[in-house]
Design a protein around this motif. Structure first.
Motif, short mmCIF file in Angstrom:
data_model
loop_
_atom_site.label_atom_id
_atom_site.label_comp_id
_atom_site.label_asym_id
_atom_site.label_seq_id
_atom_site.Cartn_x
_atom_site.Cartn_y
_atom_site.Cartn_z
N TRP A 216 56.34 46.70 41.71
CA TRP A 216 55.77 45.58 42.47
C TRP A 216 56.88 44.97 43.32
CZ3 TRP A 216 53.53 40.46 39.98
CH2 TRP A 216 53.05 39.64 41.00
N TYR A 217 56.71 45.05 44.64
CA TYR A 217 57.67 44.46 45.57
C TYR A 217 57.07 43.16 46.11
CZ TYR A 217 60.53 48.60 45.31
OH TYR A 217 61.33 49.61 44.86
N HIS A 218 57.51 42.06 45.50
CA HIS A 218 57.01 40.73 45.87
C HIS A 218 57.72 40.27 47.15
CE1 HIS A 218 56.13 36.42 45.57
NE2 HIS A 218 55.16 36.75 44.74
N PRO A 219 56.99 39.68 48.11
CA PRO A 219 57.63 39.31 49.38
C PRO A 219 58.72 38.25 49.23
CG PRO A 219 55.36 38.49 49.24
CD PRO A 219 55.56 39.45 48.11
N GLN A 220 58.65 37.39 48.20
CA GLN A 220 59.68 36.37 48.00
C GLN A 220 60.64 36.72 46.87
OE1 GLN A 220 56.27 35.08 48.45
NE2 GLN A 220 56.91 34.98 50.61
N ARG A 221 60.14 37.28 45.78
CA ARG A 221 60.97 37.50 44.60
C ARG A 221 61.52 38.92 44.51
NH1 ARG A 221 57.51 35.50 39.69
NH2 ARG A 221 55.71 35.79 41.03
N GLY A 222 61.22 39.73 45.48
CA GLY A 222 61.74 41.09 45.45
C GLY A 222 61.02 41.95 44.42
N MET A 223 61.74 42.94 43.90
CA MET A 223 61.13 43.87 42.95
C MET A 223 60.98 43.20 41.58
SD MET A 223 61.00 46.40 40.51
CE MET A 223 62.63 46.95 40.02
N ILE A 224 59.73 43.12 41.09
CA ILE A 224 59.44 42.55 39.78
C ILE A 224 59.26 43.70 38.80
CG2 ILE A 224 57.86 41.12 38.42
CD1 ILE A 224 57.12 39.67 40.98
N PRO A 225 60.05 43.77 37.73
CA PRO A 225 59.97 44.90 36.81
C PRO A 225 58.62 44.94 36.09
CG PRO A 225 61.40 43.19 35.94
CD PRO A 225 61.09 42.81 37.34
N PRO A 226 58.14 46.14 35.77
CA PRO A 226 56.84 46.27 35.09
C PRO A 226 56.76 45.50 33.79
CG PRO A 226 57.61 48.40 35.87
CD PRO A 226 58.74 47.45 36.07
N GLY A 227 57.88 45.44 33.04
CA GLY A 227 57.84 44.74 31.77
C GLY A 227 57.52 43.27 31.89
N LYS A 228 57.67 42.73 33.11
CA LYS A 228 57.39 41.31 33.31
C LYS A 228 55.95 41.05 33.73
CE LYS A 228 59.38 37.15 35.40
NZ LYS A 228 60.48 36.59 36.19
N PHE A 229 55.36 41.96 34.54
CA PHE A 229 54.01 41.67 35.03
C PHE A 229 52.91 42.46 34.33
CE2 PHE A 229 55.28 45.15 37.91
CZ PHE A 229 54.14 45.94 37.92
N ILE A 230 53.24 43.59 33.71
CA ILE A 230 52.20 44.36 33.03
C ILE A 230 51.54 43.57 31.90
CG2 ILE A 230 51.77 46.39 31.57
CD1 ILE A 230 51.86 47.05 34.50
N PRO A 231 52.31 42.85 31.04
CA PRO A 231 51.64 42.05 29.99
C PRO A 231 50.66 41.03 30.56
CG PRO A 231 53.98 42.27 29.50
CD PRO A 231 53.78 42.81 30.88
N HIS A 232 51.00 40.42 31.71
CA HIS A 232 50.08 39.46 32.32
C HIS A 232 48.85 40.18 32.88
CE1 HIS A 232 52.78 36.03 31.97
NE2 HIS A 232 53.76 36.82 32.36
N ALA A 233 49.06 41.37 33.42
CA ALA A 233 47.91 42.15 33.90
C ALA A 233 46.99 42.52 32.75
CB ALA A 233 48.41 43.40 34.62
N GLU A 234 47.57 42.88 31.60
CA GLU A 234 46.75 43.18 30.42
C GLU A 234 45.97 41.95 29.98
OE1 GLU A 234 46.23 45.88 28.68
OE2 GLU A 234 47.82 47.32 29.14
N GLU A 235 46.67 40.81 29.94
CA GLU A 235 46.05 39.59 29.43
C GLU A 235 44.91 39.11 30.32
OE1 GLU A 235 47.35 34.95 28.52
OE2 GLU A 235 48.89 36.49 28.82
N THR A 236 45.08 39.21 31.62
CA THR A 236 44.07 38.71 32.55
C THR A 236 42.98 39.73 32.84
OG1 THR A 236 45.40 39.45 34.45
CG2 THR A 236 45.73 37.19 33.68
N GLY A 237 43.15 40.97 32.37
CA GLY A 237 42.17 42.01 32.65
C GLY A 237 42.39 42.71 33.97
N LEU A 238 43.40 42.27 34.74
CA LEU A 238 43.66 42.91 36.03
C LEU A 238 44.32 44.26 35.89
CD1 LEU A 238 44.83 39.83 38.13
CD2 LEU A 238 42.71 41.11 38.35
N ILE A 239 44.67 44.64 34.66
CA ILE A 239 45.20 45.97 34.44
C ILE A 239 44.16 47.04 34.80
CG2 ILE A 239 44.45 46.16 32.03
CD1 ILE A 239 47.83 47.34 33.51
#
Length: 432
Positions: A216-239
């Motif tokens: 994930w290449y965020h326009p402001q925060r740069g590259m966000i590692p999967p270990g940081k956003f995948i759990p949120h994607a799982e939790e919100t169902g966006l996975i």
């Protein structure tokens, strides 16, 4: 991860408060001769020490159950025996059940639904029952009104303070979850996700395929590692929609490689989440993608985890069999770190076992890891499965795996995950 750290800190703080306040009140009431309350305070002190110890040792579920179980029993016990209401002074100890129920929503958020809501229901039903009743199992043990009267104000204020603190934490969690959900939705619509490709090589050093890894290449925060956003994607169902994007991108890439003679032999592996696999339309979606992009099904490899194996074996086996009948292959990822048994391996139509990188990392220095790696390689070979080792980081590890019959390799010793252009150059260079 942020939620778990916050919940653990609050649990440790609660254990410290139980130990300190239990000691203070034990001394105070021992001077007044109220030995029943002293005994309760000693129980609270012991529970505080036990909860702290369990949390320190990462026995989080046991710590939660002990903390909430003891607090619930103590609050109900004091309310029934020592804080019996009368016409002049109401009961107040039961007010602590309200913040306790709210705290359960946070502490048991990731536990099974029945456990989470059972704890909440017990707290709320106990509160209602105590608020509506004057009954006591031990008449005559209630504290004198001179003690209960100021205690009513103290309990009311403290309980409300705890309640507001718990609500603040829940609100913070909700705001963070909403923020992540919004950013992930924006990432999908703005095409901020990319697939990187980590080469997979055979025993001759030739690239035979790749694992597609989400970035994930965020326009402001740069590259966000999967270990940081995948759990949120799982939790919100966006996975689920993210997983669909990954699968479609992989199929589109296989179609591009199919048109290039130098790359047409490559296979591409993608990870499938449990929520995505459990969708009733999953098989149909995979069939449709293969037909739309006109790719060879055998070039697409779906990676599942051992957690998925033990959740719903029958449904998993049925779906895998249907997809294998089309020609798709399956790999069991991170093998050896979960709880699947050999009977599960026998029943599933697997094509490949992936040795988890945690075993490869110290295979040369830890006898247990060495034994596990040898066993997995032998097991795979005897069952007719291809064995691939991930996380290979140096030549010594590679040689050990080669000497023990491992057939395929993946790791930083060969290449890190690469953008498409770099992966193509690497592959052409290795296979020249």
């Amino acid at each position: 991860m942020i939620h778990h750290r916050r919940e653990r800190r609050m649990r440790v703080l609660a254990s410290f408060v139980m130990w300190v306040l239990g000691g203070i009140w034990a001394v105070f009431f021992s001077l007044q001769g109220h030995w029943l309350i002293v005994a309760i305070d000693l129980v609270l002190m012991g529970t505080g020490v036990a909860v702290f110890t369990l949390s320190w040792l990462h026995f989080d579920r046991s710590a939660r159950l002990l903390l909430f179980g003891v607090l619930l029993l103590v609050i109900v016990g004091i309310s029934l025996v020592l804080d019996v209401p009368n016409a002049f002074i109401p009961r107040s100890t039961h007010l602590y059940l309200l913040p306790l129920g709210v705290a359960a929503m946070m502490a048991f958020r990731d536990e099974p639904t029945w456990l989470r809501y059972s704890v909440i229901a017990v707290c709320l039903l106990s509160f209602v029952g105590l608020a509506a009743s004057y009954w006591t199992p031990l008449p005559g043990f209630s504290l004198p009104d001179t003690t209960r009267s100021p205690g009513t104000w103290v309990n009311t204020g403290a309980a409300m303070l705890c309640l507001f603190a718990m609500l603040h934490v829940l609100q913070t969690d909700a705001v963070q979850r909403s923020a992540w959900e919004g950013e992930l939705l924006e990432a999908l619509s703005a095409q901020q996700f990319q697939l990187h490709y980590q080469p997979q090589l055979d025993s001759h050093g030739k690239v035979i395929g790749a694992e597609g890894l989400l970035r994930w290449y965020h326009p402001q925060r740069g590259m966000i590692p999967p270990g940081k956003f995948i759990p949120h994607a799982e939790e919100t169902g966006l996975i689920i929609p993210i997983g669909k994007w990954v699968l479609e991108t992989a199929c589109a890439q296989l179609r591009c490689w199919k048109d290039d003679p130098a790359l047409a032999h490559l296979c591409l592996a993608v990870n499938i989440s449990q929520k995505q696999f459990n969708q009733g339309s999953f098989e149909t979606e995979v069939f449709s993608l293969i037909k739309r992009y006109d790719i060879e099904p055998g070039r697409l490899q779906l990676e599942i985890t051992e957690t998925m194996v033990v959740k719903d074996m029958e449904e998993l086996s049925r779906k895998m069999t249907n997809l294998v009948s089309l020609g798709i292959t399956f790999a069991l990822d991170d093998f050896g770190t979960g709880y699947s048994s050999l009977s599960h391996l026998k029943r599933l139509p697997l094509n490949k076992l992936k040795i988890d990188q945690s075993f490869v990392f110290d295979v040369l220095t830890d006898h247990n890891s060495e034994a596990i790696v040898r066993t997995v390689i032998g097991l795979g070979n005897n069952m007719g499965l291809t064995v691939i080792a991930e996380g290979v980081e140096n030549a010594a590890q590679h040689q050990f795996l080669l000497d023990n019959g491992c057939e395929q390799f993946q790791g930083y010793f060969f290449s890190k995950p690469l953008p498409l252009v770099s992966f193509t150059e690497f592959t052409l260079g290795c296979n020249a």
